[in-house]
Write an enzyme that holds these catalytic residues in place. Structure first.
Site, PDB file in Angstrom:
ATOM      1  N   TYR A  16     -48.968 -31.791 -24.252  1.00 45.56           N
ATOM      2  CA  TYR A  16     -47.386 -31.449 -23.976  1.00 45.56           C
ATOM      3  C   TYR A  16     -47.019 -31.341 -22.635  1.00 45.56           C
ATOM      4  O   TYR A  16     -45.954 -31.709 -22.318  1.00 45.56           O
ATOM      5  CB  TYR A  16     -47.343 -29.963 -24.810  1.00 45.56           C
ATOM      6  CG  TYR A  16     -46.020 -29.142 -24.592  1.00 45.56           C
ATOM      7  CD1 TYR A  16     -44.969 -29.565 -25.031  1.00 45.56           C
ATOM      8  CD2 TYR A  16     -45.657 -28.050 -23.875  1.00 45.56           C
ATOM      9  CE1 TYR A  16     -43.713 -29.228 -25.060  1.00 45.56           C
ATOM     10  CE2 TYR A  16     -44.554 -27.497 -23.494  1.00 45.56           C
ATOM     11  CZ  TYR A  16     -43.377 -27.984 -24.162  1.00 45.56           C
ATOM     12  OH  TYR A  16     -42.363 -27.664 -23.930  1.00 45.56           O
ATOM     13  N   GLU A  38     -38.023 -23.199 -29.162  1.00 43.80           N
ATOM     14  CA  GLU A  38     -38.001 -22.062 -28.229  1.00 43.80           C
ATOM     15  C   GLU A  38     -37.539 -20.620 -28.774  1.00 43.80           C
ATOM     16  O   GLU A  38     -38.439 -19.709 -28.857  1.00 43.80           O
ATOM     17  CB  GLU A  38     -37.352 -22.194 -27.042  1.00 43.80           C
ATOM     18  CG  GLU A  38     -37.927 -23.286 -25.961  1.00 43.80           C
ATOM     19  CD  GLU A  38     -39.089 -22.944 -25.204  1.00 43.80           C
ATOM     20  OE1 GLU A  38     -39.680 -21.812 -25.635  1.00 43.80           O
ATOM     21  OE2 GLU A  38     -39.597 -23.806 -24.727  1.00 43.80           O
ATOM     22  N   TRP A  46     -46.593 -19.744 -26.778  1.00 43.14           N
ATOM     23  CA  TRP A  46     -46.268 -21.206 -27.121  1.00 43.14           C
ATOM     24  C   TRP A  46     -47.165 -22.228 -27.832  1.00 43.14           C
ATOM     25  O   TRP A  46     -47.054 -23.026 -28.450  1.00 43.14           O
ATOM     26  CB  TRP A  46     -45.875 -21.775 -25.699  1.00 43.14           C
ATOM     27  CG  TRP A  46     -45.180 -23.027 -25.607  1.00 43.14           C
ATOM     28  CD1 TRP A  46     -45.715 -24.415 -25.383  1.00 43.14           C
ATOM     29  CD2 TRP A  46     -44.107 -23.452 -26.520  1.00 43.14           C
ATOM     30  NE1 TRP A  46     -44.599 -25.380 -25.757  1.00 43.14           N
ATOM     31  CE2 TRP A  46     -43.819 -24.798 -26.491  1.00 43.14           C
ATOM     32  CE3 TRP A  46     -42.879 -22.671 -27.149  1.00 43.14           C
ATOM     33  CZ2 TRP A  46     -42.635 -25.667 -27.177  1.00 43.14           C
ATOM     34  CZ3 TRP A  46     -42.144 -23.200 -27.813  1.00 43.14           C
ATOM     35  CH2 TRP A  46     -41.847 -24.898 -27.536  1.00 43.14           C
TER      36      TRP A  46
END
Length: 182
Positions: A16, A38, A46
Site C-alpha cells: 500500500y 477512510e 488502517w
C-alpha cells in the site's frame, strides 16, 4: 531501500505504501472510494481496512456512487451480514448518504476532484518530516476541508479522518524525508 516506518509492519502495508499512499489521485470516483475507506477506518487501525480491501470492493460495488445511491434495505442487510467488511450500521448509512452528497458536489463544483483539490490549490503539499512523531493528526487545511464536507452534507469525516484521506490521496506528501517514495 528505506520507507516510512509505519509501512514495515506487514507486506500488505508495504505494498500500500509503495504503490498507493501519498501518490496524487485526481479521479473523482477514486477519491470518493478513498474517502469512504477512510471513513470506514474511523476508530480502527488502517491495517484492518487494508486486510478487508477486496471484500469492501466487492460488497460496495467497487465504490461506484451510481450504484451505492440505490442501496435499499435488502442491500443494507446484506452489508450488515457480510463478515468481510466493517459491519457498522452508522458507517453503512453514511456511505450511502455520502454517495448522494458526492453527486451534489459534482453538480455544484463541476467535479468532486476539483472540489477536493481546491483546498490545496490543486497541487500536493510536500511536508518534510524526519519521524512519525512530527506528523500532525490534523492541520488547518484538514479542518477546513472537513467543515466544507460537512457543510455539503457529508458524514463521518472529521478532521483526523480527512487528514488521513489527504495523505492517502497525495494532497499532502507525508512520506518521511528518508523514504524512497519522497
Amino acid at each position: 531501500m528505506e520507507r516510512c516506518a509505519w509501512a514495515n509492519q506487514s507486506e500488505t502495508e508495504k505494498k500500500y505504501h509503495d504503490e498507493l499512499w501519498g501518490k496524487p489521485l485526481y479521479d473523482s470516483k477514486a477519491l470518493f472510494k478513498m474517502l469512504i475507506l477512510e471513513s470506514q477506518q474511523a476508530g480502527l487501525s488502517w491495517i484492518t481496512i487494508l486486510n478487508k480491501w477486496e471484500a469492501f470492493e466487492d460488497a460496495y460495488d467497487h465504490f461506484d456512487p451510481d450504484k451505492i445511491i440505490h442501496y435499499d434495505d435488502a442491500k443494507i442487510n446484506e452489508l450488515m451480514n457480510n463478515t468481510g467488511i466493517i459491519r457498522n450500521r452508522m458507517k453503512i448509512d453514511a456511505t450511502i448518504h455520502n454517495a448522494k452528497m458526492y453527486f451534489n458536489v459534482e453538480k455544484k463544483y463541476g467535479s468532486f476532484s476539483d472540489f477536493i483539490w481546491s483546498f490545496v490549490d490543486y497541487k500536493p503539499i510536500i511536508n518534510h518530516y524526519q519521524s512519525l512523531k512530527e506528523v500532525p493528526a490534523t492541520t488547518p487545511i484538514s479542518d477546513k476541508l472537513s467543515k466544507a464536507l460537512k457543510k455539503e452534507g457529508f458524514k463521518f469525516l472529521g478532521p483526523t479522518t480527512v487528514y488521513a484521506f489527504m495523505q492517502a490521496v497525495g494532497m499532502v506528501n507525508d512520506h518521511m524525508d528518508n523514504c524512497f517514495c519522497k
